[in-house]
Design a protein around this motif. Structure first.
Motif, PDB file in Angstrom:
ATOM      1  N   LEU A 105       0.803  -1.215   0.000  1.00  0.00           N
ATOM      2  CA  LEU A 105       0.000   0.000   0.000  1.00  0.00           C
ATOM      3  C   LEU A 105       0.840   1.271   0.000  1.00  0.00           C
ATOM      4  O   LEU A 105       0.302   2.360  -0.169  1.00  0.00           O
ATOM      5  CB  LEU A 105      -0.962   0.015   1.201  1.00  0.00           C
ATOM      6  N   ARG A 106       2.142   1.145   0.154  1.00  0.00           N
ATOM      7  CA  ARG A 106       3.031   2.315   0.090  1.00  0.00           C
ATOM      8  C   ARG A 106       3.415   2.629  -1.349  1.00  0.00           C
ATOM      9  O   ARG A 106       4.000   3.667  -1.620  1.00  0.00           O
ATOM     10  CB  ARG A 106       4.285   2.084   0.923  1.00  0.00           C
ATOM     11  N   SER A 107       3.081   1.754  -2.266  1.00  0.00           N
ATOM     12  CA  SER A 107       3.451   1.916  -3.671  1.00  0.00           C
ATOM     13  C   SER A 107       2.213   2.227  -4.513  1.00  0.00           C
ATOM     14  O   SER A 107       1.288   1.416  -4.586  1.00  0.00           O
ATOM     15  CB  SER A 107       4.093   0.627  -4.175  1.00  0.00           C
ATOM     16  N   GLU A 108       2.215   3.404  -5.151  1.00  0.00           N
ATOM     17  CA  GLU A 108       1.084   3.772  -6.015  1.00  0.00           C
ATOM     18  C   GLU A 108       0.917   2.774  -7.153  1.00  0.00           C
ATOM     19  O   GLU A 108      -0.207   2.454  -7.542  1.00  0.00           O
ATOM     20  CB  GLU A 108       1.267   5.175  -6.561  1.00  0.00           C
ATOM     21  N   GLY A 109       2.027   2.268  -7.668  1.00  0.00           N
ATOM     22  CA  GLY A 109       1.963   1.282  -8.742  1.00  0.00           C
ATOM     23  C   GLY A 109       1.301  -0.008  -8.291  1.00  0.00           C
ATOM     24  O   GLY A 109       0.486  -0.584  -9.017  1.00  0.00           O
ATOM     25  N   SER A 110       1.633  -0.451  -7.088  1.00  0.00           N
ATOM     26  CA  SER A 110       1.034  -1.665  -6.541  1.00  0.00           C
ATOM     27  C   SER A 110      -0.459  -1.466  -6.304  1.00  0.00           C
ATOM     28  O   SER A 110      -1.270  -2.334  -6.627  1.00  0.00           O
ATOM     29  CB  SER A 110       1.735  -2.047  -5.237  1.00  0.00           C
ATOM     30  N   ILE A 111      -0.823  -0.318  -5.764  1.00  0.00           N
ATOM     31  CA  ILE A 111      -2.242  -0.020  -5.520  1.00  0.00           C
ATOM     32  C   ILE A 111      -3.006  -0.027  -6.842  1.00  0.00           C
ATOM     33  O   ILE A 111      -4.064  -0.654  -6.951  1.00  0.00           O
ATOM     34  CB  ILE A 111      -2.402   1.334  -4.802  1.00  0.00           C
ATOM     35  N   ALA A 112      -2.464   0.652  -7.844  1.00  0.00           N
ATOM     36  CA  ALA A 112      -3.127   0.709  -9.148  1.00  0.00           C
ATOM     37  C   ALA A 112      -3.276  -0.688  -9.749  1.00  0.00           C
ATOM     38  O   ALA A 112      -4.333  -1.040 -10.286  1.00  0.00           O
ATOM     39  CB  ALA A 112      -2.353   1.621 -10.092  1.00  0.00           C
ATOM     40  N   GLU A 113      -2.214  -1.472  -9.657  1.00  0.00           N
ATOM     41  CA  GLU A 113      -2.245  -2.833 -10.211  1.00  0.00           C
ATOM     42  C   GLU A 113      -3.315  -3.686  -9.536  1.00  0.00           C
ATOM     43  O   GLU A 113      -4.111  -4.349 -10.202  1.00  0.00           O
ATOM     44  CB  GLU A 113      -0.875  -3.482 -10.032  1.00  0.00           C
ATOM     45  N   TRP A 114      -3.346  -3.668  -8.204  1.00  0.00           N
ATOM     46  CA  TRP A 114      -4.253  -4.559  -7.489  1.00  0.00           C
ATOM     47  C   TRP A 114      -5.703  -4.076  -7.499  1.00  0.00           C
ATOM     48  O   TRP A 114      -6.622  -4.899  -7.522  1.00  0.00           O
ATOM     49  CB  TRP A 114      -3.743  -4.818  -6.074  1.00  0.00           C
ATOM     50  N   THR A 115      -5.935  -2.766  -7.522  1.00  0.00           N
ATOM     51  CA  THR A 115      -7.327  -2.304  -7.645  1.00  0.00           C
ATOM     52  C   THR A 115      -7.877  -2.705  -9.007  1.00  0.00           C
ATOM     53  O   THR A 115      -9.037  -3.085  -9.124  1.00  0.00           O
ATOM     54  CB  THR A 115      -7.470  -0.783  -7.416  1.00  0.00           C
ATOM     55  N   ALA A 153     -10.158   2.225  -1.369  1.00  0.00           N
ATOM     56  CA  ALA A 153     -10.697   2.072  -0.010  1.00  0.00           C
ATOM     57  C   ALA A 153     -11.039   0.614   0.282  1.00  0.00           C
ATOM     58  O   ALA A 153     -10.770   0.111   1.386  1.00  0.00           O
ATOM     59  CB  ALA A 153     -11.922   2.958   0.178  1.00  0.00           C
ATOM     60  N   GLN A 154     -11.617  -0.079  -0.683  1.00  0.00           N
ATOM     61  CA  GLN A 154     -11.949  -1.493  -0.498  1.00  0.00           C
ATOM     62  C   GLN A 154     -10.684  -2.321  -0.332  1.00  0.00           C
ATOM     63  O   GLN A 154     -10.634  -3.220   0.514  1.00  0.00           O
ATOM     64  CB  GLN A 154     -12.760  -2.021  -1.689  1.00  0.00           C
ATOM     65  N   LEU A 155      -9.675  -2.007  -1.124  1.00  0.00           N
ATOM     66  CA  LEU A 155      -8.406  -2.730  -1.035  1.00  0.00           C
ATOM     67  C   LEU A 155      -7.762  -2.505   0.333  1.00  0.00           C
ATOM     68  O   LEU A 155      -7.323  -3.457   0.983  1.00  0.00           O
ATOM     69  CB  LEU A 155      -7.461  -2.271  -2.151  1.00  0.00           C
ATOM     70  N   THR A 156      -7.744  -1.259   0.784  1.00  0.00           N
ATOM     71  CA  THR A 156      -7.149  -0.924   2.077  1.00  0.00           C
ATOM     72  C   THR A 156      -7.878  -1.628   3.216  1.00  0.00           C
ATOM     73  O   THR A 156      -7.252  -2.186   4.122  1.00  0.00           O
ATOM     74  CB  THR A 156      -7.177   0.603   2.290  1.00  0.00           C
ATOM     75  N   GLU A 157      -9.201  -1.645   3.172  1.00  0.00           N
ATOM     76  CA  GLU A 157      -9.998  -2.305   4.214  1.00  0.00           C
ATOM     77  C   GLU A 157      -9.718  -3.797   4.224  1.00  0.00           C
ATOM     78  O   GLU A 157      -9.561  -4.409   5.284  1.00  0.00           O
ATOM     79  CB  GLU A 157     -11.492  -2.046   3.990  1.00  0.00           C
ATOM     80  N   ALA A 158      -9.638  -4.392   3.044  1.00  0.00           N
ATOM     81  CA  ALA A 158      -9.393  -5.838   2.953  1.00  0.00           C
ATOM     82  C   ALA A 158      -8.020  -6.179   3.524  1.00  0.00           C
ATOM     83  O   ALA A 158      -7.879  -7.152   4.274  1.00  0.00           O
ATOM     84  CB  ALA A 158      -9.500  -6.301   1.501  1.00  0.00           C
ATOM     85  N   GLU A 189      -8.217 -11.338  -2.053  1.00  0.00           N
ATOM     86  CA  GLU A 189      -9.232 -11.686  -3.053  1.00  0.00           C
ATOM     87  C   GLU A 189     -10.371 -12.484  -2.429  1.00  0.00           C
ATOM     88  O   GLU A 189     -11.549 -12.201  -2.674  1.00  0.00           O
ATOM     89  CB  GLU A 189      -8.600 -12.476  -4.196  1.00  0.00           C
ATOM     90  N   LEU A 190     -10.047 -13.466  -1.613  1.00  0.00           N
ATOM     91  CA  LEU A 190     -11.094 -14.258  -0.957  1.00  0.00           C
ATOM     92  C   LEU A 190     -11.944 -13.394  -0.034  1.00  0.00           C
ATOM     93  O   LEU A 190     -13.168 -13.536   0.012  1.00  0.00           O
ATOM     94  CB  LEU A 190     -10.482 -15.417  -0.179  1.00  0.00           C
TER      95      LEU A 190
END
Length: 76
Positions: free
Chosen positions: A18-28, A36-41, A53-54
């Motif tokens: 979550l410290r990497s904008e590239g990682s956030i973009a890739e996984w969202t 926000a959903q990714l961060t909560e998960a 994912e699960l």
């Protein structure tokens, strides 16, 4: 000295950083979720993509679009 296997690493495909904008973009994009959903998960189950994912699939009562609308307060 070996690296700490529990430390997030943006180059580690087994972790979401979550410290990497590239990682956030890739996984969202891959998981079709908001940041926000990714961060909560990740806060709930950790940063391993399979666990995230699960968790996200289990939290979707219908579709992701409806979850996004619900989160933004625009659900009809």
């Amino acid at each position: 000295m070996p690296n700490d296997p529990s430390a997030p690493n943006s180059s580690d495909p087994e972790r979401i950083d979550l410290r990497s904008e590239g990682s956030i973009a890739e996984w969202t994009r891959k998981l079709d979720v908001t940041e926000a959903q990714l961060t909560e998960a990740i806060a709930s189950v950790g940063d391993r993509p399979t666990d995230v994912e699960l968790h996200l699939k289990g939290s979707r009562s219908t579709t992701n679009e409806e979850q996004v609308e619900k989160a933004s307060g625009t659900i009809r």
